[in-house]
Design a protein around this motif. Structure first.
Motif, PDB file in Angstrom:
ATOM      1  N   THR A  38       0.800  -1.194  -0.025  1.00 18.15           N
ATOM      2  CA  THR A  38      -0.243   0.036   0.069  1.00 18.15           C
ATOM      3  C   THR A  38       0.826   1.130  -0.035  1.00 18.15           C
ATOM      4  N   PRO A  39       2.141   1.372   0.709  1.00 16.51           N
ATOM      5  CA  PRO A  39       2.800   2.536   0.421  1.00 16.51           C
ATOM      6  C   PRO A  39       3.108   2.784  -1.022  1.00 16.51           C
ATOM      7  N   GLY A  40       3.416   1.793  -1.718  1.00 17.76           N
ATOM      8  CA  GLY A  40       3.976   2.177  -3.265  1.00 17.76           C
ATOM      9  C   GLY A  40       2.806   2.561  -3.805  1.00 17.76           C
ATOM     10  N   VAL A  41       1.459   2.157  -3.734  1.00 18.12           N
ATOM     11  CA  VAL A  41       0.363   2.199  -4.362  1.00 18.12           C
ATOM     12  C   VAL A  41      -0.142   3.691  -4.385  1.00 18.12           C
ATOM     13  N   ALA A  42       0.036   4.075  -2.774  1.00 18.68           N
ATOM     14  CA  ALA A  42      -0.414   5.203  -2.572  1.00 18.68           C
ATOM     15  C   ALA A  42       0.611   6.303  -3.177  1.00 18.68           C
ATOM     16  N   ALA A  43       1.785   6.195  -3.006  1.00 19.76           N
ATOM     17  CA  ALA A  43       2.981   7.033  -3.694  1.00 19.76           C
ATOM     18  C   ALA A  43       2.339   7.092  -5.272  1.00 19.76           C
ATOM     19  N   ASP A  44       2.077   6.127  -5.970  1.00 21.14           N
ATOM     20  CA  ASP A  44       1.850   6.230  -7.275  1.00 21.14           C
ATOM     21  C   ASP A  44       0.704   7.211  -7.314  1.00 21.14           C
ATOM     22  N   LEU A  45      -0.463   6.892  -6.547  1.00 24.98           N
ATOM     23  CA  LEU A  45      -1.551   7.637  -6.885  1.00 24.98           C
ATOM     24  C   LEU A  45      -1.547   9.013  -6.485  1.00 24.98           C
ATOM     25  N   ASP A  46      -0.740   9.169  -5.579  1.00 24.31           N
ATOM     26  CA  ASP A  46      -0.697  10.673  -5.134  1.00 24.31           C
ATOM     27  C   ASP A  46      -0.038  11.487  -5.879  1.00 24.31           C
ATOM     28  N   HIS A  47       0.598  11.068  -6.992  1.00 24.08           N
ATOM     29  CA  HIS A  47       1.100  11.859  -8.083  1.00 24.08           C
ATOM     30  C   HIS A  47       0.157  12.484  -9.075  1.00 24.08           C
ATOM     31  N   ILE A  48      -1.238  11.763  -9.000  1.00 22.87           N
ATOM     32  CA  ILE A  48      -2.264  12.294  -9.850  1.00 22.87           C
ATOM     33  C   ILE A  48      -2.822  13.511  -9.281  1.00 22.87           C
ATOM     34  N   ASN A  49      -2.816  14.548 -10.202  1.00 30.01           N
ATOM     35  CA  ASN A  49      -3.382  16.024  -9.774  1.00 30.01           C
ATOM     36  C   ASN A  49      -4.741  16.082  -9.743  1.00 30.01           C
ATOM     37  N   THR A  50      -5.311  15.488  -8.703  1.00 32.24           N
ATOM     38  CA  THR A  50      -6.605  15.771  -8.157  1.00 32.24           C
ATOM     39  C   THR A  50      -6.599  15.847  -6.627  1.00 32.24           C
ATOM     40  N   PRO A  51      -7.685  16.448  -5.937  1.00 33.28           N
ATOM     41  CA  PRO A  51      -7.352  17.009  -4.770  1.00 33.28           C
ATOM     42  C   PRO A  51      -7.057  16.074  -3.658  1.00 33.28           C
ATOM     43  N   ALA A  52      -7.250  14.753  -3.707  1.00 30.87           N
ATOM     44  CA  ALA A  52      -7.021  13.833  -2.498  1.00 30.87           C
ATOM     45  C   ALA A  52      -5.759  13.430  -2.217  1.00 30.87           C
ATOM     46  N   LYS A  53      -5.220  13.637  -1.107  1.00 29.49           N
ATOM     47  CA  LYS A  53      -4.104  13.125  -0.460  1.00 29.49           C
ATOM     48  C   LYS A  53      -3.960  11.947  -0.256  1.00 29.49           C
ATOM     49  N   VAL A  54      -3.181  10.961  -0.571  1.00 29.11           N
ATOM     50  CA  VAL A  54      -3.213   9.494  -0.475  1.00 29.11           C
ATOM     51  C   VAL A  54      -2.046   9.208   0.451  1.00 29.11           C
ATOM     52  N   LYS A  55      -2.593   8.158   1.403  1.00 30.00           N
ATOM     53  CA  LYS A  55      -1.424   7.524   2.232  1.00 30.00           C
ATOM     54  C   LYS A  55      -1.821   5.976   2.408  1.00 30.00           C
ATOM     55  N   GLY A  56      -0.781   5.287   2.430  1.00 31.23           N
ATOM     56  CA  GLY A  56      -1.021   3.907   2.416  1.00 31.23           C
ATOM     57  C   GLY A  56      -0.553   3.274   3.829  1.00 31.23           C
ATOM     58  N   TYR A  57      -1.109   2.306   4.427  1.00 28.38           N
ATOM     59  CA  TYR A  57      -1.034   1.716   5.612  1.00 28.38           C
ATOM     60  C   TYR A  57      -0.961   0.170   5.382  1.00 28.38           C
ATOM     61  N   LEU A  58      -0.048  -0.271   6.127  1.00 24.11           N
ATOM     62  CA  LEU A  58       0.025  -2.013   6.346  1.00 24.11           C
ATOM     63  C   LEU A  58      -0.245  -2.597   7.574  1.00 24.11           C
ATOM     64  N   GLN A  59      -0.563  -3.907   7.539  1.00 24.53           N
ATOM     65  CA  GLN A  59      -1.124  -4.460   8.500  1.00 24.53           C
ATOM     66  C   GLN A  59      -0.123  -4.542   9.533  1.00 24.53           C
ATOM     67  N   LYS A  60       1.283  -4.739   9.289  1.00 20.26           N
ATOM     68  CA  LYS A  60       2.522  -4.635  10.155  1.00 20.26           C
ATOM     69  C   LYS A  60       2.703  -3.495  10.757  1.00 20.26           C
ATOM     70  N   ASP A  61       2.275  -2.479  10.331  1.00 19.58           N
ATOM     71  CA  ASP A  61       2.412  -1.045  10.722  1.00 19.58           C
ATOM     72  C   ASP A  61       2.021  -0.922  12.385  1.00 19.58           C
ATOM     73  N   ASN A  62       2.510  -0.145  13.164  1.00 19.98           N
ATOM     74  CA  ASN A  62       1.871   0.077  14.486  1.00 19.98           C
ATOM     75  C   ASN A  62       0.570   0.698  14.226  1.00 19.98           C
ATOM     76  N   ASN A  63      -0.482  -0.208  14.687  1.00 16.73           N
ATOM     77  CA  ASN A  63      -1.956   0.196  14.577  1.00 16.73           C
ATOM     78  C   ASN A  63      -2.342   0.649  13.050  1.00 16.73           C
ATOM     79  N   GLY A  64      -1.973  -0.107  12.013  1.00 20.28           N
ATOM     80  CA  GLY A  64      -1.996   0.735  10.720  1.00 20.28           C
ATOM     81  C   GLY A  64      -3.383   0.707  10.296  1.00 20.28           C
ATOM     82  N   LEU A  65      -4.226  -0.628  10.861  1.00 14.21           N
ATOM     83  CA  LEU A  65      -5.544  -0.671  10.361  1.00 14.21           C
ATOM     84  C   LEU A  65      -6.411   0.649  11.052  1.00 14.21           C
ATOM     85  N   GLU A  66      -6.010   0.788  12.469  1.00 16.74           N
ATOM     86  CA  GLU A  66      -6.753   1.783  13.141  1.00 16.74           C
ATOM     87  C   GLU A  66      -6.738   2.984  12.439  1.00 16.74           C
ATOM     88  N   HIS A  67      -5.405   3.546  12.251  1.00 15.70           N
ATOM     89  CA  HIS A  67      -4.958   4.903  11.589  1.00 15.70           C
ATOM     90  C   HIS A  67      -5.867   4.892  10.360  1.00 15.70           C
TER      91      HIS A  67
END
Length: 333
Positions: A38-67
Motif C-alpha cells: 500500500t505505501p507504493g500504491v499510495a505514492a503512485d496515486l498521489d502523483h495524480i493531480n486531483t485533490p485527494a492526498k493518499v496515504k498507504g497503511y500496512l497490517q504490520k505497521d503500528n496500529n495501521g488498520l486503526e489509523h
C-alpha cells in the motif's frame, strides 16, 4: 475533510478502485490499507493531480488498520481472496468471512459512524457478518451499511443492450435479490428504455446476468475474477453515497444489498420476501444513508418464479453469516 478508506487496496479490485476514488474530486483524503504494497500504491496515486492526498497503511505497521479507518467518512471493503475456476462465491466463505469480521471489528472500534460498502464475497453473507459485529459493539446503524451489487446492474445494461441495440450506458435494468447465482434477479420486464424480449431471450439473459462473473473467471484462466468491472461498480456506488451524504444531491437511486429494517419501507418489502432481513433493491440515498427502499411491484410470472427460487438461498447465506459471528464470539469466551 472527506476521508475515504479502502481496505484491501493492493488487490485486483483494490488498486483500480483506489485509482477511481482518487479521481473523485469530493474525496480529500484517501487511505489505503492492505497486508502488502500500500505505501507504493499510495505514492503512485498521489502523483495524480486531483485533490485527494493518499496515504498507504500496512497490517504490520503500528496500529495501521486503526489509523487507516479513524476519521473515515466512507469505507470500502474489497479485501479477500478472488474466485478461481470452479470456485463458487460460497467457497470463498471460510477465508473471506474471517477477514471481513476482523475489519468490521476495527471499524466498530475506530470508525463507528462511517458509511460501509462491502464488496468482499460472498456479499450475501459478508454484509450480515459486518452487521453482527457492529451490533455486538453497540454501533450498528443499518442506514450506513451496504452490500455493493452495482456490478449486476452494469452487466444487465451491457448484456441487454447487445440484443436490443440500445446504447448500454442509457439502459437501466433493476436487479434485486442478492449478489450470487440464482439470488440475482434481473427485472427485465422493467427495462428502460422499454424493449420486448422473447421468452428465450429473457431466460438466456437472466442466466448470463446471474453467472456473468463465471465468464471472467474462465477467460482469465486461473489468473483472477472480475476486478476491473467490479472496481468500476464500487466506484460508481461510492460516488452515489458521497454525492448524497456530502454534496447534498437529492433523489439518487442505486441498487444495494441492505438490512431491510433500516427504514419503514424496508419493513414493507421484508413482508414481500418471506421475512428476509437482507435483500437487494433500488435504494434512495439521503444524508444518513438509506432513505427509502423501493418495493417489488408488478413482477412478471417468470420474475416471481425467480424470486421464489432466490429466497431460500438468501436465507441460507444470511443465516451462515450470522452463525459465523455467533460461533466466533463463543470461541472467545
Amino acid at each position: 475533510m472527506v476521508k475515504v478508506t479502502v481496505l484491501g487496496a493492493s488487490g485486483g479490485i483494490g488498486q483500480p478502485l483506489s485509482l477511481l476514488l482518487k479521481l473523485n474530486t469530493t474525496v480529500t483524503n484517501l487511505a489505503l490499507y492492505d497486508l502488502v504494497n500500500t505505501p507504493g500504491v499510495a505514492a503512485d496515486l498521489d502523483h495524480i493531480n486531483t485533490p485527494a492526498k493518499v496515504k498507504g497503511y500496512l497490517q504490520k505497521d503500528n496500529n495501521g488498520l486503526e489509523h487507516a479507518v479513524t476519521g473515515s467518512h466512507l469505507i470500502v471493503i474489497p479485501a479477500g481472496i478472488p474466485r478461481k475456476p470452479g470456485m463458487t462465491r460460497d467457497d470463498l466463505f471460510k477465508i473471506n468471512a474471517g477477514i471481513v469480521r476482523s475489519l468490521a471489528t476495527a471499524i466498530a472500534q475506530f470508525a463507528p459512524q462511517a458509511f460501509i460498502l462491502v464488496i468482499s464475497n460472498p456479499v450475501n453473507s459478508t454484509v450480515p457478518i459486518v452487521a453482527e459485529v457492529l451490533k455486538r459493539h453497540g454501533v450498528f446503524d443499518p442506514r450506513r451499511l451496504f452490500g455493493v451489487t452495482t456490478l449486476d446492474v452494469v452487466r444487465a445494461s451491457t448484456f441487454t443492450a447487445e440484443i436490443s441495440g440500445a446504447v448500454s450506458k442509457d439502459v437501466t435494468v433493476p436487479v434485486v435479490g442478492g449478489h450470487s447465482g440464482v439470488t440475482i434477479i434481473p427485472l427485465l420486464s422493467k427495462i428502460t428504455p422499454k424493449h420486448e424480449f422473447t421468452h428465450e431471450q429473457v431466460a438466456a439473459l437472466t442466466k448470463r446476468i446471474q453467472f456473468g462473473g463465471d465468464e471472467v473467471v474462465k477467460a482469465k484462466d486461473g489468473a483472477g475474477s472480475a476486478t476491473l468491472s467490479m472496481a468500476h461498480a464500487g466506484a460508481r456506488f461510492a460516488k452515489a453515497v458521497l454525492d448524497a451524504t456530502v454534496n447534498g444531491v437529492a433523489g439518487i437511486v442505486e441498487p444495494a444489498y441492505v438490512y431491510l429494517g433500516a427504514v419503514d419501507s424496508g419493513n414493507q418489502l421484508k413482508a414481500t420476501v418471506d421475512g428476509l432481513d437482507y435483500f437487494s433493491s433500488n435504494i434512495e440515498l439521503g444524508f444518513y444513508g438509506v432513505r427509502n427502499i423501493q418495493p417489488l411491484e408488478d413482477l412478471s410470472t417468470y420474475e416471481q418464479d425467480l424470486l421464489r427460487a432466490a429466497i431460500p438461498e438468501l436465507k441460507k447465506s444470511i443465516d451462515k453469516g450470522v452463525a459465523f459471528v455467533e460461533e466466533a464470539s463463543k470461541q472467545k469466551l
